[in-house]
Design a protein around this motif. Structure first.
Motif, mmCIF file in Angstrom:
data_model
loop_
_atom_site.group_PDB
_atom_site.id
_atom_site.type_symbol
_atom_site.label_atom_id
_atom_site.label_comp_id
_atom_site.label_asym_id
_atom_site.label_seq_id
_atom_site.Cartn_x
_atom_site.Cartn_y
_atom_site.Cartn_z
ATOM 1 N N ARG A 107 -5.049 2.159 5.957
ATOM 2 C CA ARG A 107 -6.057 1.106 5.538
ATOM 3 C C ARG A 107 -6.132 1.129 4.268
ATOM 4 N NH1 ARG A 107 -12.455 1.198 7.356
ATOM 5 N NH2 ARG A 107 -13.055 -0.937 6.168
ATOM 6 N N GLU A 108 -6.347 2.114 3.439
ATOM 7 C CA GLU A 108 -6.267 2.271 1.911
ATOM 8 C C GLU A 108 -4.980 1.638 1.320
ATOM 9 O OE1 GLU A 108 -8.888 6.352 1.444
ATOM 10 O OE2 GLU A 108 -6.646 6.299 1.662
ATOM 11 N N SER A 133 3.094 7.019 1.824
ATOM 12 C CA SER A 133 1.880 8.019 2.499
ATOM 13 C C SER A 133 0.956 8.756 1.683
ATOM 14 C CB SER A 133 2.525 8.788 3.706
ATOM 15 O OG SER A 133 3.179 9.896 3.058
ATOM 16 N N THR A 150 -4.537 6.404 3.295
ATOM 17 C CA THR A 150 -4.566 5.857 4.711
ATOM 18 C C THR A 150 -3.779 4.659 4.688
ATOM 19 O OG1 THR A 150 -6.412 5.128 4.780
ATOM 20 C CG2 THR A 150 -6.494 7.194 5.157
#
Length: 788
Positions: A475-476, A469, A473
């Motif tokens: 998506r990243e 984490s 994110t």
């Protein structure tokens, strides 16, 4: 510790060599390029079904180097062949005798490549798919360092040897780093350049990005439709001016300086305004004592894609201001295609010869001006011009930018004096290993002797699990492979520990020098295996963008906002040590205030299969040897910068040295001569004697054939039992290219735990006879002490 000279050492190009689609020599290349001849035609050496194009800049003539790097095997690698053939021409043209004119120990190699020996990997993977067993030597050709070590062995060059991999800017980075090696006094001569060969993966990948042109590329032209891939190699012999004068070597051009930067913008697309590229150009001017008005010719990156050409034109305007409108900007790629990692070397050769003959080479296939580009492309054939200086631009995937400044002999410009020499200090760590996260977890596991790894089909492997984490994110994170996630996570932790996270202005001046041996093999395997079995229709563009070794450093720049000098070193199992050495040189030369230096490794199934297939790692050795994943980052900083912001200084990097055995791919000197030379030179550059050292953190990892030479060398330097030897890899596993970072973190832990606060020597060795030693001190030396 000696200071950087007030007046930097001048560096010249003594000779050049090339093999390109135009033919097998640099002069043949130059005559064709200045005439505007295009050597792009239908490719015959690869299956070309279902790509956007069937065209490429292919080498069709026989390419057979004199040196037999394959030890009699039928297996060969075209990228290695190209590098050796180009080097044979360059070395012969220099008229220098290794050992007689310049000692072998004072002559090194800097090699740049995008794909390394990936064609060998494709052939091995296809053979496995067809139920066969590949010649194990093919696996040894895959790492980029294989080319560097073949060059070292072919000519008996025993000085610093390393490989750089920043995608399409790789050999331009090799030029920049070689320049610093000579200026730092670590070598008198460097054989520098790069090579790349066609791969099915490259054609499939660029086709999946819709980047290939169906006709020969027409850079900067309004009707351009994409790039054309090419293949080949180029090599330059660089000498200090003093060595050139002493030996009577020829001088083709001078290398004045360079600029490196990161876009921090996108994995493949450049910043639309060319912001990162403009910083590289400005840095090249500043390091060369040049003003914008001094530049009349720029050999452009000029790929022929819509975004790259306009971004580069914007960058030239931003960097040169009003002087840009008087500058000729042309593209060699229009005639030979994009040679990827070899482009910087080959285009550097063209730039040097343009200065020699006072001719600006043209952009072929140019038809009409694009207002988004607009600068003078030198359409048609070469243009006679008075040229005192010139720039060569190369910009790579993941936003790695490089500009190199050349001058005609005795021409305008001079290397700018370095910023006052400063200690290089360590101000932060980020650690992710199988022992846990953070330096404390690593030290506790080592101090307790907790062996890492479990058996996996004949090998012991230590896998890494970590809190992803912190990478970004969801998506990243999906855009990154594991090695990139390790790089971002470890660098974020290191910046936080150094108290340097979140300061946008400071981060803009922070760079990244990453070391990795295995690099993007997870992504490369994920991309290539379907392409080989099912064809180009299975090419996944999202995966392709991560198949370059510099992808991880690019993700760090994008995630953390760093924009300073950014490079990737791929020197096998010594990659992290090479990155620390390059970072040290950049900081001492005043090229940056702060650098993140991560070393990252993660294993794919094919990578482990390759290790199993190489006899050195057979089942008996495998039980004593553990391969370990890792992400370990150090923050290196100029001491003045660290003190200015009140940072905690954990260690001082006093010096480093690299030496080569010059024995060839996958071979080393059993006597330990190269390791010994690296240790003695590192101590000498640190201003220390063996008696000053409290411990040696060894490269030894459980492979007796590789460990014994180091043991013998340590005994010769320190005497039998004369120094404490720590071998952390025998407990924690071999983190491949991250060994130096592992030892550095543990050395700091040992200083805190046992009270012996003497300097330490850290060793790292590739399995091809490249040895790097670094000297770390726990005491921040005063300005008076550091000037001794």
């Amino acid at each position: 510790m000696s200071d950087v000279p007030d007046q930097p050492v001048g560096v010249v190009v003594a000779s050049v060599g090339a093999i390109t689609p135009h033919g097998g020599s640099a002069e043949v290349l130059w005559e064709a390029v200045r005439a505007g001849r295009v050597a792009i035609s239908p490719v015959r050496g690869l299956p070309m079904d279902h790509y956007q194009t069937t065209l490429g800049g292919e080498i069709t003539e026989a390419c057979a180097p004199v040196y037999d790097y394959a030890a009699g095997s039928q297996a060969r690698d075209r990228a290695v062949d190209f590098a050796l053939v180009a080097a044979e021409e360059a070395m012969a043209a220099s008229r220098l005798r290794v050992g007689a004119d310049i000692p072998a120990e004072r002559w090194g190699v800097a090699y740049g490549t995008c794909h390394g020996g990936w064609r060998s990997a494709e052939l091995a993977l296809r053979e496995v798919q067809e139920g066969g067993t590949p010649d194990w030597r093919r696996y040894t050709f895959v790492p980029p360092q294989a080319g560097a070590e073949a060059l070292s062995a072919a000519f008996g060059l025993k000085g610093p040897v390393f490989s750089a991999n920043t995608a399409c800017a790789a050999s331009a980075h090799a030029l920049a780093h070689a320049l610093e090696v000579i200026r730092a006094g670590a070598a008198d001569a460097m054989l520098v350049g790069g090579s790349d060969a066609f791969t099915e993966s490259a054609f499939a990948g660029f086709s999946s990005l819709w980047s290939l042109s169906p006709k020969p590329a027409a850079p900067y032209s309004k009707d351009r439709s994409g790039l054309t891939l090419g293949e080949g190699g180029g090599m330059l012999v660089l000498l200090s001016k003093e060595a050139a004068e002493r030996t009577g070597a020829p001088v083709v051009a001078e290398v004045l300086g360079y600029g490196l930067s990161a876009d921090g913008h996108h994995p493949t697309a450049p910043h639309p305004e060319g912001e990162g590229a403009a910083r590289a150009i400005r840095a090249a001017l500043a390091s060369s004592g040049l003003a914008p008005d001094d530049i009349r010719y720029v050999n452009g990156h000029g790929t022929g894609t819509e975004k790259n050409d306009s971004a580069e034109s914007n960058a030239v305007r931003a960097a040169l201001g009003g002087a840009a409108e008087k500058v000729a900007l042309s593209s060699t790629k229009s005639m030979i295609g994009h040679l990827l990692g070899a482009a910087g070397a080959v285009e550097g050769i063209v730039t040097a010869l343009a200065l020699r003959d006072q001719v600006a080479p043209p952009t072929a296939s140019f038809t009409q001006v694009d207002p988004q580009c607009g600068l003078d492309p030198v359409a048609g054939t070469g243009r006679p011009m008075v040229l005192e200086t010139a720039l060569s631009n190369n910009f790579g995937f993941a936003g790695a930018n490089a500009t190199v400044a050349f001058a005609r002999p005795g021409g305008r410009g001079a290397p700018a004096p370095a910023v006052g020499a400063d200690d290089v200090v360590v101000t932060g760590f980020g650690v992710i290993t199988s022992a846990g996260e953070g330096p404390e977890a690593l030290w506790e596991a080592y101090a307790a002797g907790v062996e890492q790894g479990v058996a996996e089909d004949g090998l012991r492997v230590a896998r890494v699990e970590f809190d992803r984490s912190v990478v970004g994110t969801p998506r990243e994170r999906r855009r990154m492979d594991k090695v990139s996630q390790l790089a971002v996570a470890s660098c974020r932790a290191a910046l936080g520990a150094a108290g340097a996270e979140g300061d946008a202005e400071a981060l803009a001046a922070t760079g990244v020098v990453l070391g990795t041996a295995i690099g993007p093999m997870e992504s490369s395997e994920r991309f290539t295996v379907p392409v080989l079995s099912e064809g180009a229709k299975e090419a996944n563009p999202a995966v392709f963008t991560n198949t370059v070794y510099s992808g991880a450093a690019g993700h760090v720049a994008m995630a953390l906002g760093t924009k300073g000098p950014t490079s990737t070193l791929t020197s096998g199992h010594a990659a992290g040590a090479a990155a620390l050495g390059v970072a040290y040189d950049l900081l001492r030369a005043g090229r940056a205030e702060r650098l993140l230096v991560p070393a990252v490794e993660a294993f794919s199934p094919a990578t482990l299969a390759a290790y199993r297939g190489i006899p050195l790692f057979g089942s008996a050795a495998g039980r004593r040897y553990t391969l370990a994943e890792a992400g370990i980052a150090l923050v290196l900083e100029r001491r003045s910068s660290a003190e200015r912001r009140g940072a905690t200084i954990h260690a001082v990097l006093l010096g480093h040295a690299t030496a080569s055995d010059a024995c060839g791919i996958g071979r080393w000197d059993a006597s330990g001569d190269g390791v010994e030379r690296a240790m003695r030179q590192a101590l000498d550059r640190a201003g220390l004697t063996p008696r000053d050292v409290g411990s040696v953190w060894a490269s030894a990892a459980g492979l007796a054939a590789a460990d014994r030479p180091e043991q013998a060398a340590v005994e010769r330097v320190f005497g039998p039992g004369g120094v404490r030897v720590e071998a952390p890899k025998r407990v924690l596993g071999e983190p491949v290219g991250a060994g130096a970072q592992l030892s550095a973190v543990l050395a700091v832990g040992a200083w805190r735990a046992d009270g012996d606060r003497r300097p330490v020597l850290v060793n790292s060795s590739s399995l091809g006879g490249t040895h790097t030693s670094l000297v770390l001190s726990p005491v921040p030396l005063s300005a008076t002490e550091s000037a001794r």
